[in-house]
Enzyme design. Sequence first.
Site, PDB file in Angstrom:
ATOM      1  N   LYS A   9       2.064   2.405  -5.034  1.00  0.00           N
ATOM      2  CA  LYS A   9       2.779   1.975  -6.250  1.00  0.00           C
ATOM      3  C   LYS A   9       1.944   2.193  -7.501  1.00  0.00           C
ATOM      4  CE  LYS A   9       3.261  -2.177  -4.570  1.00  0.00           C
ATOM      5  NZ  LYS A   9       2.789  -1.989  -3.207  1.00  0.00           N
TER       6      LYS A   9
ATOM      7  N   ASP B  83       0.818  -1.224   0.000  1.00  0.00           N
ATOM      8  CA  ASP B  83       0.000   0.000   0.000  1.00  0.00           C
ATOM      9  C   ASP B  83       0.846   1.266   0.000  1.00  0.00           C
ATOM     10  OD1 ASP B  83      -2.239  -1.690   0.273  1.00  0.00           O
ATOM     11  OD2 ASP B  83      -1.959  -1.735   2.442  1.00  0.00           O
TER      12      ASP B  83
ATOM     13  N   GLY C 148      -4.301  -4.124  -4.410  1.00  0.00           N
ATOM     14  CA  GLY C 148      -5.347  -3.172  -4.759  1.00  0.00           C
ATOM     15  C   GLY C 148      -4.708  -1.845  -5.103  1.00  0.00           C
ATOM     16  N   HIS C 149      -4.843  -1.429  -6.337  1.00  0.00           N
ATOM     17  CA  HIS C 149      -4.255  -0.163  -6.763  1.00  0.00           C
ATOM     18  C   HIS C 149      -5.359   0.812  -7.108  1.00  0.00           C
ATOM     19  CE1 HIS C 149      -0.347  -2.278  -8.221  1.00  0.00           C
ATOM     20  NE2 HIS C 149      -0.392  -2.111  -6.929  1.00  0.00           N
TER      21      HIS C 149
ATOM     22  N   GLN D 230       2.172  -5.834  -3.290  1.00  0.00           N
ATOM     23  CA  GLN D 230       2.510  -5.899  -1.858  1.00  0.00           C
ATOM     24  C   GLN D 230       3.822  -5.125  -1.602  1.00  0.00           C
ATOM     25  OE1 GLN D 230       1.618  -9.348  -3.267  1.00  0.00           O
ATOM     26  NE2 GLN D 230      -0.388  -8.453  -3.022  1.00  0.00           N
TER      27      GLN D 230
HETATM   28  P1  IMP Z   1      -2.507 -12.691   1.693  1.00  0.00           P
HETATM   29  O1  IMP Z   1      -1.604 -12.100   0.686  1.00  0.00           O
HETATM   30  O2  IMP Z   1      -3.977 -12.452   1.394  1.00  0.00           O
HETATM   31  O3  IMP Z   1      -2.214 -14.127   1.977  1.00  0.00           O
HETATM   32  O4  IMP Z   1      -2.260 -11.916   3.093  1.00  0.00           O
HETATM   33  C1  IMP Z   1      -1.053 -12.050   3.825  1.00  0.00           C
HETATM   34  C2  IMP Z   1      -0.657 -10.733   4.445  1.00  0.00           C
HETATM   35  O5  IMP Z   1      -0.298  -9.818   3.422  1.00  0.00           O
HETATM   36  C3  IMP Z   1      -1.766 -10.040   5.243  1.00  0.00           C
HETATM   37  O6  IMP Z   1      -1.185  -9.339   6.318  1.00  0.00           O
HETATM   38  C4  IMP Z   1      -2.347  -9.059   4.259  1.00  0.00           C
HETATM   39  O7  IMP Z   1      -2.976  -7.969   4.897  1.00  0.00           O
HETATM   40  C5  IMP Z   1      -1.087  -8.643   3.529  1.00  0.00           C
HETATM   41  N1  IMP Z   1      -1.333  -8.154   2.160  1.00  0.00           N
HETATM   42  C6  IMP Z   1      -1.588  -8.895   1.062  1.00  0.00           C
HETATM   43  N2  IMP Z   1      -1.729  -8.118  -0.014  1.00  0.00           N
HETATM   44  C7  IMP Z   1      -1.523  -6.851   0.397  1.00  0.00           C
HETATM   45  C8  IMP Z   1      -1.494  -5.594  -0.281  1.00  0.00           C
HETATM   46  O8  IMP Z   1      -1.660  -5.483  -1.490  1.00  0.00           O
HETATM   47  N3  IMP Z   1      -1.240  -4.513   0.509  1.00  0.00           N
HETATM   48  C9  IMP Z   1      -0.998  -4.605   1.836  1.00  0.00           C
HETATM   49  N4  IMP Z   1      -1.009  -5.755   2.505  1.00  0.00           N
HETATM   50  C10 IMP Z   1      -1.274  -6.872   1.793  1.00  0.00           C
END
Ligand code: IMP
Length: 433
Positions: free
Chosen positions: A16, A13, A40-41, A222
Amino acid sequence: MASIVIVGVQWGDEGKGKIVDLLTRGADTVVRFQGGNNAGHTIVLGKEKFVFHLIPSGILYKGKTCVIGNGVVVDPAVLMEEMGELKKRGYLKDDRQLMVSEEAHLILPYHRKIDVAREKIFKIGTTGRGIGPAYEDKVARCGIRVVDLLDEEVFREKLEANLLQKNLYLTQVLKEEPFEVSRIFDEYLGYKKNLEKYARDTSLFLHDRMAKGKNILFEGAQGTLLDLDHGTYPYVTASNTVAGNACAGSGIGPTMIGRVMGVAKAYTTRVGEGPFPTELHDELGEKIRERGGEYGATTGRPRRCGWFDAVIVNHAVRLNGIREMAITKLDVLDEFDKIKVCTGYRHQGRVISNVPSNLEALKGSGPVYEELDGWKTPIQGARKLSDLPVRTRRYLRRLEELTHTRIALISVGSDRSETIELKDPFRKKSSKK
Ligand code: IMP
């Protein structure tokens, strides 16, 4: 030919999407190489707002190709929805603008169910989109890829074999309802018809573009602290988010990568569980959240907020080989009297300047802060460095010193225009200060 990888240097977040959107002007092709619709962008284009989870944000530019690489896990339902929304709003008129690697693994309904059910047993705070379970199947070599879906017989065979195991796990271990083969089969055959025209060998395509001297932008999802190997394990995502994975996740060699640009917010946020040394639990954290609109683009969850942490950013600078940085959401700090930056962690009576592998040590670490004066002036209208107050420039200079990088881009608002561009990485040219 130039190729640039964009990576987040915090816990995701970082903004990017906007940086990728800006750099896309100089690129021919934009590639996603890891993650899935956990990302999520948000892109703001005048009065229009777009939120992408899977499709690279470059899709808003005519004539640019967007590639979903082999390292991505694809939920076809989400892909169809995003494509439908884009078409409805007058984008993606030419289907050749989007490509999905035949080797990308699919997210299936049982992945989502397992992800959500397991959170009740061990909470990581995942997005619940089935990302982890889909990558688990890839590694276990029972995953189903885009190319498998294109062959009905192969798809049915693999689906049946998977459901034998998944239904046992769901019903016996997780105490959830099982799935019927026919339900998933019919649903996914519907996607197949649509997916077929986008599926191809994207590694070959990228090599061809590179051979023709085209500029390629690799869009990381991420952030580095969520990297499966180098992040705050186990509170991480299920893929490698570091720049090195742009190669494995898109089918190119390391010699094809030119530069890496890191993206950092002017402060820090995190969603989900896990250590966060500079987290603010007081009204200052609340103020950052409100001013920065810090609510997840994917899940809507309020993000945890805190001061800029130079220790984690340095960790990311090293792991990604970053020399240039984009600083985003600087305007969010406009109203603070004092702004803190974490320069080290106090751990067992001494100060450390690296991220410890031992999570307990990180949890028990107290931040060592340096305090700077806030600028207390709105900066959203700044378009060049000299438009910024002296105290803002001092803050930026300190971030450069602490992270051993040069700032190439500064974002002072969500719109494309609300940006100070010091250097265009594709053009290698410095603009006026
Ligand atoms: P997962 O990717 O859904 O398995 O989540 C694993 C961890 O990564 C959790 O703490 C999510 O909140 C975090 N996470 C996954 N995708 C994002 C993102 O795009 N932005 C911020 N945190 C993320």
